[in-house]
Design an enzyme around this catalytic site. Structure first.
Site, PDB file in Angstrom:
ATOM      1  N   ASP A  15       2.265   2.585   2.604  1.00  9.56           N
ATOM      2  CA  ASP A  15       2.650   3.058   4.081  1.00  9.56           C
ATOM      3  C   ASP A  15       2.207   1.955   5.003  1.00  9.56           C
ATOM      4  O   ASP A  15       1.073   1.420   4.944  1.00  9.56           O
ATOM      5  CB  ASP A  15       2.204   4.430   4.447  1.00  9.56           C
ATOM      6  CG  ASP A  15       0.741   4.768   3.883  1.00  9.56           C
ATOM      7  OD1 ASP A  15      -0.057   3.765   3.837  1.00  9.56           O
ATOM      8  OD2 ASP A  15       0.520   5.872   3.645  1.00  9.56           O
ATOM      9  N   CYS A  56       0.841  -1.027   0.113  1.00  9.04           N
ATOM     10  CA  CYS A  56       0.030  -0.065   0.043  1.00  9.04           C
ATOM     11  C   CYS A  56       0.813   1.198  -0.107  1.00  9.04           C
ATOM     12  O   CYS A  56       0.514   2.259  -0.232  1.00  9.04           O
ATOM     13  CB  CYS A  56      -0.880   0.134   1.108  1.00  9.04           C
ATOM     14  SG  CYS A  56      -2.355  -1.030   1.090  1.00  9.04           S
ATOM     15  N   CYS A  79      -2.243   9.734   6.037  1.00 14.58           N
ATOM     16  CA  CYS A  79      -1.428   9.684   7.129  1.00 14.58           C
ATOM     17  C   CYS A  79      -1.852   9.664   8.424  1.00 14.58           C
ATOM     18  O   CYS A  79      -1.426   8.942   9.230  1.00 14.58           O
ATOM     19  CB  CYS A  79      -0.009  10.242   6.880  1.00 14.58           C
ATOM     20  SG  CYS A  79       0.687  10.230   5.261  1.00 14.58           S
ATOM     21  N   CYS A  89       6.052   7.808   3.970  1.00 17.21           N
ATOM     22  CA  CYS A  89       6.566   9.164   3.582  1.00 17.21           C
ATOM     23  C   CYS A  89       6.952  10.057   4.761  1.00 17.21           C
ATOM     24  O   CYS A  89       6.769   9.527   5.807  1.00 17.21           O
ATOM     25  CB  CYS A  89       5.873   9.651   2.614  1.00 17.21           C
ATOM     26  SG  CYS A  89       4.164   9.744   2.985  1.00 17.21           S
TER      27      CYS A  89
END
Lengths: 274, 391
Positions: free
Chosen positions: A37, A35, A105, A61
């Site tokens: 992350d 995916c 995130c 990231c």
């Protein structure tokens, strides 16, 4: 180049609490390498339900690393009751905000936290609930619905930013639009409109009867109300009106004008052919 | 902090000689080359000289060179011209790894009823020549393949592919934006009908490109306007940039040997050292048939954007094929087409060098990159050093 805040950069370059807590009694793992992350959150919660220690491991990231780092700082010393209330927006806010494309995130952080707390309570690892909508990223309808509600999302693009759903092959975009429409429908506030449909029809009938019919009937014509759809007033002409070449003029300049003046300013009169 | 620029496939610095050649056209020589007076007319002569320089670099004739505004304009012109001149044909053959200038255009054309065949590539990024051969039909208007890939540097067998198209009477275009100036090209002996190049990839400024159209090829203009470029591209010439591109073409011809020896040596050193020192890393793309300046390296268990930002702290500029970098959620279409697993493509970094790089810079990168990967792996949930070493 992403526009990251100084706080995101600072947490990314100097992550706090990276690693794994020894003897952790609350562990939450979300995401995968495919995916792009993934986050593993480990917590040590004491007998009073206070989070003694919190650590993270992130594959992802800069903003994924910063979000996890910020989350661990928020958790330390908090009770599990307080921790439960942390939303993805709280995580983003603690970093001075995230670029909109990177909001997922912060969602990752909230998801890992929920899993860790469920693990602590000894709740069995739940099977993924709901129906998978986005095959590419394995996102369910329940996750999408929750993101919409918590963050007031209205477009597919926003949902992709928050959940990743729809960011791959894009085949699920129609399904996501349906979910948005469904939630919008449910959450639409029920406020009594200024003029209900029933009142509108009644007033149109009254106006036709009192103000319009007498003068049409003087010329041997008549008008009948067929239906009201929103602001469209569907009528049929009778008698001489039905054959009169000027009847369109009469409908627009007289009937519609009168109804707008006396009932509702946005009404539009349309003639139906019977 | 010193900038170490290893992102030359994205854009290049304008060569000092190029800038110097351009300056008069922003100051004293501002005339319009189409004017009747000598003041403007003298500029037309300089544009002709630039046309000659570009033609020499490509082994072409000056009248085969059309100046445009960029590589994308050249690509669009070539494809749309073919659809116009090959009336009744509605099929385009291209590859799965093209630049968006071609991919997005083709995608757009499918909505207008044009059929697109995207030829696949193998794990090293090599074109599937069997599939290509079978894809050519009497309905095919044009074939368009990139000469070299921007992400991996892999070079396609363009001469052979062009000859196969010619055999069937099909137009052939190549997007040579990454190849021109890095590898020798001689169009005289080729069956290539059209070729696109971009100034800013070879030390000329941004905003100027070229479309080469082989003499005798049917052509339909994209920008319709004045008689400039022999009626093949309307619009007043970008005189300063065209003169700059002429100078850059001269320099590229002069530096071709250095590019393929010294620069290639630096690239090889960078790649070899990094792979040697960092476990679970590998090079993407054909190791031999590759541009001399490009290397694309995947680091497992870490994500590309994070690597880029940590390198940025040291002034090192590169790019990544990771999803996070592109702003989309999927990693690079090139690496996906090659079947590079997602776990590897999310951690891919492209270094692209130029003649302005030196050994000191490469040594600095070799010194810094391992510690960056180590730092990111230390916080990655997938990196288990002990387990890895057992494998």
């Amino acid at each position: 180049m992403w526009e990251y805040t100084d706080k995101v950069r600072e947490h990314f370059l100097n992550p706090r609490n990276s690693g794994e807590v020894d003897n952790a009694n609350a562990i939450g793992e979300v995401g995968s390498m495919a995916c792009g992350d993934a986050l593993k959150l480990t917590l040590k919660i004491d007998n009073n339900g206070i989070i003694e220690d919190a650590k993270f491991q992130t594959f992802g990231c800069a903003s994924a690393i910063a979000s996890a780092s910020a989350l661990t700082e928020m958790l330390k010393g908090r009770s599990i009751n307080e921790a439960e209330k942390i939303t993805n927006q709280d995580i983003a806010d603690s970093l001075g905000g995230l670029p909109k494309e990177k909001m997922h995130c912060s969602v990752l952080g909230r998801q890992a936290l929920e899993k860790a707390l469920a693990h602590y309570r000894g709740e069995p690892q739940k099977e993924q609930e709901g129906e998978i909508i986005c095959e590419c990223f394995g996102v369910t309808d329940l996750e999408i619905e929750r993101a919409i509600r918590e963050n007031h999302l209205t477009t597919v693009e926003e949902i992709t930013n928050y959940t990743k759903a729809g960011g791959g092959c894009e085949k699920c975009h129609d399904r996501i639009r349906e979910i948005i429409a469904k939630i919008k429908e449910v959450e639409r506030p029920v406020v009594r409109p200024k003029l209900t449909n029933i009142e509108k029809i009644r007033k149109i009938e009254e106006t036709l009867e009192r103000e319009i019919r007498p003068s049409l009937q003087n010329d041997g014509g008549d008008i009948a109300l067929i239906d009201v759809i929103g602001n469209r007033v569907l009528v049929a002409t009778r008698g001489t009106c039905a054959v009169c070449k000027a009847s369109q003029q009469t409908l627009k300049n007289f009937v519609e004008w009168k109804l707008r003046e006396l009932v509702w300013p946005e009404l539009v009169v349309e003639e139906v052919i019977e | 902090m010193k900038t170490i620029y290893l992102d030359n496939n994205a854009t290049t610095q304008v060569a000092p000689e190029v800038l110097e050649a351009m300056m008069p056209y922003y100051c004293d020589l501002y005339g319009n080359p189409s004017s009747a007076h000598k003041f403007g007319g003298q500029v037309a002569g300089r544009i002709q000289a630039a046309r000659q320089s570009v033609a020499s670099l490509l082994g072409a004739m000056p009248e085969e060179i059309i100046f445009t505004s960029c590589g994308s304009e050249s690509d669009n012109t070539a494809i749309l011209s073919a659809l116009n001149t090959e009336r009744g044909k509605g099929h385009i053959v291209t590859s799965r790894v093209e630049h968006p200038a071609i991919r997005s255009l083709c995608n757009h054309l499918t909505r207008k009823g044009v059929r697109i065949t995207e030829i696949q590539v193998d794990r090293e990024g090599n074109l599937d020549m069997d599939q290509y051969k079978e894809s050519l039909t009497s309905d095919t208007a044009i074939v368009s393949f990139m000469w070299a890939n921007n992400e991996t540097g892999v070079i396609f067998p363009i001469e052979e592919a062009a000859a196969m198209a010619k055999e069937k009477g099909i137009l052939f275009h190549t997007d040579a934006v990454q190849a021109v100036g890095k590898i020798p090209i001689n169009l005289k002996a080729q069956q290539i009908d059209m070729l696109s190049l971009s100034g800013h990839k070879l030390h000329a400024p941004k905003g100027v490109g070229v479309l080469y159209v082989k003499k005798g090829t049917k052509f339909s203009p994209f920008l319709i306007g004045g008689h400039q470029e022999n009626g093949r591209r309307g619009g007043t010439e970008n005189t300063a940039s065209i003169v700059g591109l002429g100078k850059a073409a001269e320099l590229a011809a002069r530096h071709m040997d250095e590019e393929n020896s010294r620069v290639k040596g630096l690239r090889d050193k960078l790649e070899k050292e990094i792979i040697k020192v960092i476990p679970n890393s590998r090079v993407n793309g054909n190791p031999v048939k590759r541009l001399p300046n490009t290397t694309n390296i995947s680091f497992e268990f870490v994500e590309g954007e994070a690597i880029l930002l940590m390198m940025d702290e040291f002034g090192i500029c590169a790019s990544s094929g990771s999803a996070c970098t592109s702003g989309s959620l999927q990693p690079s279409h090139v690496l996906r087409a090659m079947g590079v697993p997602f776990t590897m493509s999310h951690g891919s970094i492209r270094f692209s060098l130029s003649i302005y790089n030196n050994e000191e810079e490469i040594d600095f990168v070799i010194e810094k990159v391992p510690s960056i990967i180590e730092k990111l792996r230390a916080i990655s949930p997938f990196w288990k050093p002990a387990a890895q070493s057992c494998q």
